[in-house]
Design a protein around this motif. Structure first.
Motif, PDB file in Angstrom:
ATOM      1  N   UNK A  79       0.777  -1.323   0.247  1.00  0.00           N
ATOM      2  CA  UNK A  79       0.133   0.273   0.033  1.00  0.00           C
ATOM      3  C   UNK A  79       0.746   1.349  -0.140  1.00  0.00           C
ATOM      4  N   UNK A  80       2.187   1.111   0.039  1.00  0.00           N
ATOM      5  CA  UNK A  80       2.860   2.334   0.392  1.00  0.00           C
ATOM      6  C   UNK A  80       4.238   2.461  -0.692  1.00  0.00           C
ATOM      7  N   UNK A  81       3.897   1.931  -1.928  1.00  0.00           N
ATOM      8  CA  UNK A  81       4.834   1.944  -3.018  1.00  0.00           C
ATOM      9  C   UNK A  81       5.423   3.394  -3.379  1.00  0.00           C
ATOM     10  N   UNK A  82       4.452   4.327  -2.938  1.00  0.00           N
ATOM     11  CA  UNK A  82       5.021   5.652  -3.284  1.00  0.00           C
ATOM     12  C   UNK A  82       5.833   6.400  -2.502  1.00  0.00           C
ATOM     13  N   UNK A  83       6.176   5.881  -1.176  1.00  0.00           N
ATOM     14  CA  UNK A  83       7.493   6.217  -0.429  1.00  0.00           C
ATOM     15  C   UNK A  83       8.727   6.393  -1.309  1.00  0.00           C
ATOM     16  N   UNK A  84       9.478   7.236  -0.663  1.00  0.00           N
ATOM     17  CA  UNK A  84      10.607   7.739  -1.375  1.00  0.00           C
ATOM     18  C   UNK A  84      11.602   6.348  -1.195  1.00  0.00           C
TER      19      UNK A  84
ATOM     20  N   UNK B   5      10.408   3.985  -4.172  1.00  0.00           N
ATOM     21  CA  UNK B   5      10.886   4.666  -5.535  1.00  0.00           C
ATOM     22  C   UNK B   5      12.468   4.520  -5.756  1.00  0.00           C
ATOM     23  N   UNK B   6      13.279   5.112  -4.609  1.00  0.00           N
ATOM     24  CA  UNK B   6      14.597   4.709  -4.809  1.00  0.00           C
ATOM     25  C   UNK B   6      15.133   3.425  -4.960  1.00  0.00           C
ATOM     26  N   UNK B   7      14.324   2.237  -4.448  1.00  0.00           N
ATOM     27  CA  UNK B   7      14.742   0.923  -4.382  1.00  0.00           C
ATOM     28  C   UNK B   7      14.460   0.504  -5.820  1.00  0.00           C
ATOM     29  N   UNK B   8      13.458   0.787  -6.802  1.00  0.00           N
ATOM     30  CA  UNK B   8      13.280   0.595  -7.862  1.00  0.00           C
ATOM     31  C   UNK B   8      14.191   1.009  -8.761  1.00  0.00           C
ATOM     32  N   UNK B   9      14.269   2.506  -8.622  1.00  0.00           N
ATOM     33  CA  UNK B   9      15.371   3.214  -9.473  1.00  0.00           C
ATOM     34  C   UNK B   9      16.574   2.562  -9.300  1.00  0.00           C
TER      35      UNK B   9
ATOM     36  N   UNK C 131       8.335   3.669 -12.868  1.00  0.00           N
ATOM     37  CA  UNK C 131       7.300   4.765 -12.580  1.00  0.00           C
ATOM     38  C   UNK C 131       6.101   4.048 -12.192  1.00  0.00           C
ATOM     39  N   UNK C 132       5.665   2.935 -12.903  1.00  0.00           N
ATOM     40  CA  UNK C 132       4.457   2.241 -12.490  1.00  0.00           C
ATOM     41  C   UNK C 132       4.219   1.669 -11.329  1.00  0.00           C
TER      42      UNK C 132
ATOM     43  N   UNK D  44      -1.297   3.064  -4.789  1.00  0.00           N
ATOM     44  CA  UNK D  44      -2.319   2.115  -5.140  1.00  0.00           C
ATOM     45  C   UNK D  44      -1.719   0.940  -6.082  1.00  0.00           C
ATOM     46  N   UNK D  45      -0.510   1.042  -6.482  1.00  0.00           N
ATOM     47  CA  UNK D  45       0.018   0.082  -7.516  1.00  0.00           C
ATOM     48  C   UNK D  45       1.498  -0.528  -6.545  1.00  0.00           C
ATOM     49  N   UNK D  46       1.867  -1.474  -7.029  1.00  0.00           N
ATOM     50  CA  UNK D  46       3.194  -2.191  -6.381  1.00  0.00           C
ATOM     51  C   UNK D  46       3.774  -2.900  -7.349  1.00  0.00           C
TER      52      UNK D  46
END
Length: 359
Positions: free
Chosen positions: A103-108, A111-115, A167-168, A173-175
């Motif tokens: 539920x919290x994939x938008x947290x910094x 985002x840094x993890x995926x990037x 990005x997605x 709401x996404x993960x």
């Protein structure tokens, strides 16, 4: 006797298993990071000491591995922080820690993890692409550009798909496991894996062909020393391709164990890159000059009666040429002589001091 009380979380068996694999993947990441730090230190020492004799290439490679290690450090740090936030700071989140993570994939930190994961993969892909270009002749032959043309397009496509996946996956709401991000992620890893498999095959074919010609001309002890299977394994980055294939299969079928293989594949990719750089730093990696005398490997004449050679001498630097041009020397070789160890008919090993190549 009564049954043993259950003190575990109020979650499904699937979610519990998923959280276990998540923690196991974090442990594997830490283990892989330790190996990378060790390899980085070894490579950095070699490259720093050779910065004056080898020029810009040494400095460039030192900058490359430093960028690689810094990115990996950030990746490990945010992954460790994610575990703390999920399992300590928000352990009582409705639905459990894994529900909080999704539920919290938008947290910094996410985002840094995926990037950082994407950047690490892209940097490693570029290194293997460059090695394939070099091994197939580099700027000296037109075929090298033709060989990497299609893989280059695939690397570009993987960059686009990886950007979309990053990005997605970080949208509210996404993960990573939502339908759309999973579609992008599967496409990205399939393309990236395909690039590595293609490059691995291309590099392996080139080295095996040269290995065969070399073994036909030199004693097997020397041929296997310079074109060993271990050399082919390292130069082709096959280590990553093996684990990436396992990850993409488990990720596509949504098996929780993919969390472990994601960490293994990521670490294996960086370790494979360091092993290639280590060979370059030591001056044992294949370069454009390695194959320069390939056509001369028609006939080898062993001459131990003279210390001078007629014709073109085949030295170790023709087989594996250091980037600074300093000959490596065969095992047991003496300064100023080109040597070879062969077995005489009586079974005794003898050292021959001159190897000459005649077209």
């Amino acid at each position: 006797m009564g049954s043993t009380p259950y003190y575990g979380p109020d979650e499904s068996a699937y979610d519990i298993f998923l959280e276990r694999t998540f923690l196991a993947g974090d442990f594997v990441t830490g283990l892989g990071y330790g190996i990378q730090v060790m390899l980085y230190t070894s490579c950095a020492i070699f490259l720093w000491n050779a910065r004056l004799s080898r020029g810009r290439q040494s400095v460039f490679l030192l900058g490359y591995i430093t960028l690689l290690l810094c990115t990996e450090t950030i990746f490990c740090a945010v992954q460790a922080r994610t575990v703390q936030v999920i399992y300590i700071d928000n352990r009582n989140y409705p639905g459990g820690p894994w529900a909080y993570f999704l539920a919290t994939q938008y947290l910094a930190i996410n985002v840094i993890f995926f990037a950082t994961l994407f950047v690490l993969t892209f940097l490693a892909d570029l290194l293997v692409l460059w090695r394939c270009w070099v091994i197939w002749g580099g700027s000296t032959t037109a075929i090298s550009y033709g060989v990497i043309a299609f893989p280059s397009l695939m690397v570009l496509a993987s960059f686009v798909m990886g950007t979309l996946w990053t990005l997605q996956s970080s949208q509210p709401g996404l993960s990573l496991y939502s339908a759309l991000p999973m579609a992008y992620g599967t496409s990205y890893y399939v393309i990236s894996l395909s690039v590595n498999i293609i490059l691995t095959i291309l590099i392996t074919i080139r080295l095996l062909l040269y290995r065969r010609r070399l073994l036909e001309s030199l004693p097997s002890a020397h041929g296997s020393h310079y074109v060993s299977l271990a050399t082919i394994f390292v130069e082709s980055a096959a280590l990553y391709s093996i684990f990436a294939l396992i990850f993409i299969v488990t990720y596509a079928i949504n098996n929780p164990i993919n969390q472990i293989f994601l960490s293994v594949a990521s670490s294996a990719q960086q370790i494979a890159s360091y092993l290639i750089i280590y060979r370059l730093a030591e001056g044992r990696a294949w370069n454009q000059g390695t194959f320069a005398n390939e056509e001369k490997l028609q006939t080898l004449r062993f001459n131990c009666t003279s210390t001078t050679s007629q014709g073109t001498g085949l030295t170790t630097s023709n087989l594996e040429t250091p980037v600074d041009g300093v000959p490596l020397g065969m095992p047991f070789s003496r300064p100023g002589k080109v040597s070879s160890v062969v077995t005489s008919p009586s079974g005794k090993e003898e050292e021959l001091y001159q190897v000459s190549v005649y077209p």
